[in-house]
Enzyme design. Structure first.
Site, PDB file in Angstrom:
ATOM      1  N   CYS A 199       0.848  -2.055  -0.236  1.00 44.20           N
ATOM      2  CA  CYS A 199       0.106  -0.145   0.249  1.00 44.20           C
ATOM      3  C   CYS A 199       0.919   1.357  -0.106  1.00 44.20           C
ATOM      4  O   CYS A 199       0.204   2.565  -0.590  1.00 44.20           O
ATOM      5  CB  CYS A 199      -0.922   0.382   1.726  1.00 44.20           C
TER       6      CYS A 199
ATOM      7  N   ASN B 133     -10.493  -0.101  -0.803  1.00 42.01           N
ATOM      8  CA  ASN B 133      -8.962  -0.055  -0.707  1.00 42.01           C
ATOM      9  C   ASN B 133      -8.629  -0.229  -1.533  1.00 42.01           C
ATOM     10  O   ASN B 133      -8.758  -1.735  -2.021  1.00 42.01           O
ATOM     11  CB  ASN B 133      -8.667  -1.043   1.000  1.00 42.01           C
TER      12      ASN B 133
ATOM     13  N   HIS C  83      -2.901   6.957   2.535  1.00 43.29           N
ATOM     14  CA  HIS C  83      -4.032   5.583   2.478  1.00 43.29           C
ATOM     15  C   HIS C  83      -5.276   5.359   2.801  1.00 43.29           C
ATOM     16  O   HIS C  83      -5.282   5.662   3.938  1.00 43.29           O
ATOM     17  CB  HIS C  83      -2.591   4.563   2.411  1.00 43.29           C
TER      18      HIS C  83
HETATM   19  N1  ACO Z   1     -18.523  -7.948   8.674  1.00 44.66           N
HETATM   20  C1  ACO Z   1     -19.201  -8.627  10.758  1.00 44.66           C
HETATM   21  N2  ACO Z   1     -18.742  -9.011  11.689  1.00 44.66           N
HETATM   22  C2  ACO Z   1     -16.992  -9.074  11.050  1.00 44.66           C
HETATM   23  C3  ACO Z   1     -16.800  -8.384  10.265  1.00 44.66           C
HETATM   24  C4  ACO Z   1     -16.854  -8.286   9.315  1.00 44.66           C
HETATM   25  N3  ACO Z   1     -16.825  -7.954   7.898  1.00 44.66           N
HETATM   26  N4  ACO Z   1     -15.260  -8.614  10.194  1.00 44.66           N
HETATM   27  C5  ACO Z   1     -14.831  -8.638  11.706  1.00 44.66           C
HETATM   28  N5  ACO Z   1     -15.697  -8.963  11.895  1.00 44.66           N
HETATM   29  C6  ACO Z   1     -16.383  -9.648  13.343  1.00 44.66           C
HETATM   30  C7  ACO Z   1     -15.339 -10.128  14.675  1.00 44.66           C
HETATM   31  O1  ACO Z   1     -15.840 -11.789  14.064  1.00 44.66           O
HETATM   32  C8  ACO Z   1     -15.343  -9.887  15.816  1.00 44.66           C
HETATM   33  O2  ACO Z   1     -16.031 -10.471  16.053  1.00 44.66           O
HETATM   34  P1  ACO Z   1     -16.322 -11.205  17.738  1.00 44.66           P
HETATM   35  O3  ACO Z   1     -15.859  -9.044  18.237  1.00 44.66           O
HETATM   36  O4  ACO Z   1     -17.175 -11.603  17.948  1.00 44.66           O
HETATM   37  O5  ACO Z   1     -14.921 -11.956  17.921  1.00 44.66           O
HETATM   38  C9  ACO Z   1     -15.679  -8.478  15.780  1.00 44.66           C
HETATM   39  O6  ACO Z   1     -16.243  -8.299  14.489  1.00 44.66           O
HETATM   40  C10 ACO Z   1     -14.669  -6.908  15.484  1.00 44.66           C
HETATM   41  O7  ACO Z   1     -13.071  -7.888  14.864  1.00 44.66           O
HETATM   42  P2  ACO Z   1     -11.689  -6.475  14.027  1.00 44.66           P
HETATM   43  O8  ACO Z   1     -11.438  -7.835  13.763  1.00 44.66           O
HETATM   44  O9  ACO Z   1     -11.545  -6.295  16.153  1.00 44.66           O
HETATM   45  O10 ACO Z   1     -12.272  -5.530  14.179  1.00 44.66           O
HETATM   46  P3  ACO Z   1     -11.947  -4.262  14.190  1.00 44.66           P
HETATM   47  O11 ACO Z   1     -13.107  -3.149  14.179  1.00 44.66           O
HETATM   48  O12 ACO Z   1     -10.775  -4.431  14.087  1.00 44.66           O
HETATM   49  O13 ACO Z   1     -12.190  -4.319  12.623  1.00 44.66           O
HETATM   50  C11 ACO Z   1     -10.635  -4.217  10.144  1.00 44.66           C
HETATM   51  C12 ACO Z   1     -11.739  -4.905  11.224  1.00 44.66           C
HETATM   52  C13 ACO Z   1     -11.871  -3.203   9.659  1.00 44.66           C
HETATM   53  C14 ACO Z   1     -10.175  -5.180   9.327  1.00 44.66           C
HETATM   54  C15 ACO Z   1      -9.574  -3.563  10.799  1.00 44.66           C
HETATM   55  O14 ACO Z   1      -8.849  -4.318  11.629  1.00 44.66           O
HETATM   56  C16 ACO Z   1      -8.494  -2.396   9.727  1.00 44.66           C
HETATM   57  O15 ACO Z   1      -9.164  -1.683   9.274  1.00 44.66           O
HETATM   58  N6  ACO Z   1      -6.841  -2.825  10.287  1.00 44.66           N
HETATM   59  C17 ACO Z   1      -6.439  -2.842   9.359  1.00 44.66           C
HETATM   60  C18 ACO Z   1      -6.143  -2.420   8.014  1.00 44.66           C
HETATM   61  C19 ACO Z   1      -5.645  -2.361   7.343  1.00 44.66           C
HETATM   62  O16 ACO Z   1      -5.283  -1.113   6.944  1.00 44.66           O
HETATM   63  N7  ACO Z   1      -4.328  -3.093   6.908  1.00 44.66           N
HETATM   64  C20 ACO Z   1      -3.367  -2.605   5.507  1.00 44.66           C
HETATM   65  C21 ACO Z   1      -3.353  -2.502   4.588  1.00 44.66           C
HETATM   66  S1  ACO Z   1      -3.982  -3.437   3.838  1.00 44.66           S
HETATM   67  C22 ACO Z   1      -4.052  -3.043   2.381  1.00 44.66           C
HETATM   68  O17 ACO Z   1      -3.731  -2.679   1.705  1.00 44.66           O
HETATM   69  C23 ACO Z   1      -3.956  -4.400   1.647  1.00 44.66           C
END
Ligand code: ACO
Length: 326
Positions: free
Chosen positions: A114, A283, A253
Site C-alpha cells: 500500500c 482499499n 492511504h
Molecule cells: N462483518 C461483520 N463482523 C465482522 C467482520 C465483518 N466483515 N469482520 C470481522 N468481524 C467481527 C469479528 O469476528 C469480531 O467479532 P467478535 O468480537 O465476535 O470476535 C468483531 O467483528 C471485531 O473484529 P475486529 O477484527 O476486532 O474488528 P476491527 O474493529 O479491528 O475491524 C478491520 C476490522 C476493519 C479489518 C480493522 O481491523 C482494520 O481496518 N484493520 C487495518 C487494516 C489495514 O489497514 N490493513 C493494511 C492495509 S491492507 C491493504 O492495504 C491491502
C-alpha cells in the site's frame, strides 16, 4: 538546472462494476452497518474478469498523459507500483509500455504494497534528479479482487480494484519538499500472500488451501497503522519546514476511515482537510493515494501553491509520507 521534480498530470481509472455492502451481505456473514461503521466503506469497484492490472493502469496512464499534454513517445521511464501484477514477469510496467506505445521508455515495477505509490515517487525523484530521465510516468494499479478470499469477511469487505497515475518532470522550483520511507520486516506476517513464490510454489495443495489469497491480521495492523502513519506524516511536515496547519489537503492511504481520522488527529490536521475516497472505492492498496490525488486535482480541491501531505502504510510492513507544494 532543473534539479527538482514536479507532477504535471494526474489520472485515474476505476472499473465499472460496483460491489455494494448489500451485495457482500449475500456472500459472507456481514452487514452494511458493520462495514460502514468499522471501515467507512459503502461500495467498491471490481475489475471485470478480462481486466488485468495493466489494463486499469493503462487507462489511468493515458488520462495522466492527456492532462500533462505529453505524448507516450516522449515518456522515457515508466515505473509501476503493484502487488497484483499481470504475471510474475514480465513486469506490469512493460505491459503498460506496450499498451500506450511508449516505445522510448524504460519500464520496471516497484513493490511496497500500500506504500507503493510513495516508494515509486521516491524512486522516480532519484532518477529524475540524477538527470537521466525527463518525462516519467508513475502508475499504481491493483486488482486486489483477484487475490481476495471471498469467504473471509475480515478481508473481502475491504479490498477493491483501481489505478492512479501521474506524470513527473524536472523543474527549477522545489515541489517535493520532503519525503521519508520506512519498513519493518518483522511485521510481514500481518499482511501477506503465502504461496506462489519460491517459499511456497503453486501446487494443488496451495490452491485448495487458498494460499494464493491475501491474509491479514486486521486489528493488529490497525494499532501499528495509526502510530506509523502519524509518525511518518509528522516527520514529513517537520522536514518540509512547515506546520500541520499549513497543510491544505491531507491524502492518507485509504485503508479504514477510523485509521485516517485517528492519524489526522495525532498530526493536528482537522477532519475537513482529509480527502476521503474510501466510501466509494474501498482499499485499492498502492492505488488509493494517486486515485484520490487525481480526484482532488480534478475537483479543484488542490490549487497551485497548496501544500499536500501524502501518507501511506501497508504490507511489509512499509510506510512513507511526503509533502508536496503543488
Ligand atoms: N462483518 C461483520 N463482523 C465482522 C467482520 C465483518 N466483515 N469482520 C470481522 N468481524 C467481527 C469479528 O469476528 C469480531 O467479532 P467478535 O468480537 O465476535 O470476535 C468483531 O467483528 C471485531 O473484529 P475486529 O477484527 O476486532 O474488528 P476491527 O474493529 O479491528 O475491524 C478491520 C476490522 C476493519 C479489518 C480493522 O481491523 C482494520 O481496518 N484493520 C487495518 C487494516 C489495514 O489497514 N490493513 C493494511 C492495509 S491492507 C491493504 O492495504 C491491502
Amino acid at each position: 538546472m532543473n534539479t527538482e521534480i514536479r507532477i504535471v498530470g494526474t489520472g485515474s481509472y476505476l472499473p465499472e462494476k460496483v460491489l455494494t455492502n448489500f451485495d457482500l451481505e449475500k456472500i459472507v456473514d456481514t452487514s452494511d452497518k458493520w462495514i460502514r461503521e468499522r471501515t467507512g466503506i459503502k461500495e467498491r469497484r471490481i475489475a471485470a474478469e478480462y481486466q488485468a492490472t495493466s489494463d486499469l493502469g493503462t487507462e489511468a496512464a493515458l488520462r495522466a498523459l492527456k492532462m500533462a499534454g505529453i505524448s507516450p513517445a516522449e515518456i522515457d521511464l515508466i515505473v509501476v507500483s503493484t502487488i497484483t501484477p499481470d504475471m510474475f514477469f514480465p513486469s506490469t510496467a512493460c505491459f503498460i509500455q506496450k499498451n500506450i506505445g511508449a516505445k522510448n521508455a524504460a519500464a520496471f515495477d516497484v513493490m511496497a504494497a500500500c506504500s507503493g505509490f510513495l516508494y515509486g515517487l521516491a524512486t522516480v525523484e532519484g532518477l529524475v534528479r540524477g538527470g537521466r530521465y525527463k518525462k516519467v510516468l508513475l502508475v499504481a494499479s491493483e486488482t486486489l479482487s483477484k487475490i481476495t478470499d471471498w469467504e473471509d469477511r475480515g478481508t473481502c469487505v475491504l479490498l477493491a480494484d483501481g489505478a492512479g497515475a501521474c506524470v513527473v518532470v524536472p523543474d527549477k522550483e522545489k515541489h517535493l519538499l520532503s519525503y521519508n520511507l520506512g519498513a519493518s520486516g518483522e511485521f510481514g506476517h500481518l499482511l501477506y500472500m503465502p504461496a506462489g513464490g519460491s517459499r511456497l510454489p503453486a501446487s494443488v495443495e496451495t490452491v485448495k488451501n487458498k494460499k494464493h489469497c491475501l491474509k491479514m491480521k486486521g486489528n493488529e495492523l490497525f494499532k501499528i497503522a495509526v502510530r506509523v502513519l502519524a509518525e511518518a506524516g509528522m516527520k514529513a511536515i517537520q522536514e518540509a519546514g512547515i506546520k500541520p496547519e499549513d497543510i491544505s489537503l491531507f491524502i492518507p492511504h485509504q485503508a479504514n476511515w477510523r485509521i485516517m481520522k485517528a492519524c489526522a488527529r495525532r498530526i493536528g490536521i482537522p477532519e475537513d482537510k482529509v480527502f476521503i475516497t474510501i466510501h466509494k472505492y474501498g482499499n485499492t492498496s498502492a492505488s488509493t493515494i494517486p486515485i484520490a490525488l487525481d480526484e482532488a486535482v480534478r475537483e479543484g480541491r488542490i490549487k497551485e501553491g497548496d501544500l499536500i501531505l501524502l501518507d501511506a502504510f501497508g504490507g511489509g510492513l512499509t510506510w512513507g509520507a511526503c509533502v508536496i507544494r503543488w
